[in-house]
Design an enzyme around this catalytic site. Structure first.
Site, PDB file in Angstrom:
ATOM      1  N   CYS A   1      -0.399   4.084   2.237  1.00 30.22           N
ATOM      2  CA  CYS A   1      -0.141   3.861   3.658  1.00 30.22           C
ATOM      3  C   CYS A   1       1.323   4.124   4.022  1.00 30.22           C
ATOM      4  O   CYS A   1       1.614   4.744   5.048  1.00 30.22           O
ATOM      5  CB  CYS A   1      -0.489   2.428   4.041  1.00 30.22           C
ATOM      6  SG  CYS A   1      -2.136   1.883   3.542  1.00 30.22           S
ATOM      7  N   ASP A   2       2.250   3.626   3.200  1.00 26.61           N
ATOM      8  CA  ASP A   2       3.653   3.571   3.613  1.00 26.61           C
ATOM      9  C   ASP A   2       4.601   4.465   2.829  1.00 26.61           C
ATOM     10  O   ASP A   2       5.760   4.624   3.223  1.00 26.61           O
ATOM     11  CB  ASP A   2       4.148   2.118   3.501  1.00 26.61           C
ATOM     12  CG  ASP A   2       3.351   1.168   4.381  1.00 26.61           C
ATOM     13  OD1 ASP A   2       2.895   1.622   5.450  1.00 26.61           O
ATOM     14  OD2 ASP A   2       3.176  -0.002   4.005  1.00 26.61           O
TER      15      ASP A   2
ATOM     16  N   CYS B   1       0.829  -1.200   0.000  1.00 25.39           N
ATOM     17  CA  CYS B   1       0.000   0.000   0.000  1.00 25.39           C
ATOM     18  C   CYS B   1       0.864   1.251   0.000  1.00 25.39           C
ATOM     19  O   CYS B   1       1.419   1.631   1.038  1.00 25.39           O
ATOM     20  CB  CYS B   1      -0.929   0.001   1.217  1.00 25.39           C
ATOM     21  SG  CYS B   1      -1.959   1.479   1.343  1.00 25.39           S
TER      22      CYS B   1
END
Length: 327
Positions: free
Chosen positions: A157-158, A154
């Site tokens: 997300c990261d 993701c």
């Protein structure tokens, strides 16, 4: 998370009265990620007797995530497992029963609905499916070794954790191109590794990627090794036409080859689309009256913890309206 039992026929179990557990609930939630836990909070606050069947590994994909910094309420971020444990405790405090058992079969053809786990059979008036989806993996040993330490599924997300580093993205569809383009906001260079010599992504996304000077394409290639010690510091790719191997000095690898919704046991029970995601008819309602869905099990666009939690809230509110209308 949820196993496939094959047949849709439920087997009646006999228990002595002294051993019989509580098995009837107003609402049963299948799955214990952000969507499932949030639905539990709302259903319990609405005074419904609510059960969450979490599966063998409760917590969803976040239990395999290190630091989470985009979930509201945590100024300095929080570790994924800690976030899920915090939400679980809140759900239990509201009165939701949580059982860490695996659902192996369901029967939504008759009411009350029946749900069979590895150890018990339950029935309920309403169901919320919140089993999520699982990212497809490359099958490399390094994926497990460096999960949360350079291997990600993701970018949203990261990505911010990899500022000014070279990164690798695997895939050639819309998701891969979208992730590669997003990562150029943080990375010094993004290596896009694709097994073919053309992309599957939409034309407009391809044009954006080709115009981005930070993206370098590696055609007809696949990642064969993820390198690192404490965290990822490189990958080895192999050209599928000439067998030549090349090492890329990347600080992270983002695998974007798709997700698989955890819906095997719901086949022939609720309508699924061609990819296996639950089809919603009206907000969070499925094709079966009284059965609802929340989170990544139907959402293949956003796939964020906060959106899953939002869908959990919506599903619980829809359940309340349904049960109120069908006393």
């Amino acid at each position: 998370m949820m196993a496939d039992a094959g047949s849709s026929v439920l087997v009646e179990k006999e228990f002595p009265k002294s051993e019989r557990k509580k098995t009837s609930y107003d609402v049963i939630i299948i799955g214990a990620g952000p969507a499932g836990y949030t639905a539990g909070i709302y259903c319990s606050r609405a005074k419904y007797d609510t059960l969450i069947l979490s599966g063998i590994l409760p917590g969803g994909q976040l239990v395999n995530t290190t630091e989470v910094e985009n979930y509201p309420g945590f100024e300095n971020g929080i570790m994924g497992p800690d976030l899920m444990m915090t939400i679980r405790k809140q759900t239990e405090r509201m009165g939701t029963t949580i059982i860490d058992d695996e659902v192996v079969n369901v029967d939504f053809r008759h009411k009350p609905f029946k749900i069979l786990t590895a150890s018990e059979e339950y029935d309920c008036r309403a169901v919320i499916i919140a089993t999520g989806a699982s990212p497809r993996k490359l099958g490399l040993e390094g994926e497990m070794t460096f999960g949360g330490r350079g291997v990600s599924y993701c970018a949203t997300c990261d990505g911010p954790f990899f500022r000014n580093q070279e990164l690798a993205v695997v895939g050639g569809g819309d998701s891969a191109i979208e992730e590669a383009t997003f990562l150029t906001k943080f990375a010094s260079k993004v290596h896009l590794v694709h097994r073919r010599d053309t992309l599957k992504a939409s034309k407009i996304m391809q044009e954006r990627a080709f115009a981005n000077s930070k993206i370098q394409f590696h055609w007809d290639s696949e990642v064969v090794e993820i390198i690192g010690e404490q965290k990822v510091n490189g990958v080895t790719i192999k050209n599928l036409k000439n067998e030549q191997k090349t090492s890329l000095p990347v600080g992270g690898i983002f695998v974007a080859i798709g997700h698989t919704p955890n819906t095997k046991i719901f086949e022939k029970q609720v309508e699924l689309d061609s990819q296996g995601y639950v089809v919603l008819k009206n907000h969070t309602r499925t094709s079966v009256e009284g059965v609802f869905a929340a989170g990544d099990v139907h959402d293949h666009r956003y796939r964020q913890a906060i959106t899953a939690a939002g869908f959990g809230c919506m599903a619980a509110i829809d359940v309340d309206r349904y049960l109120t209308e069908n006393k």
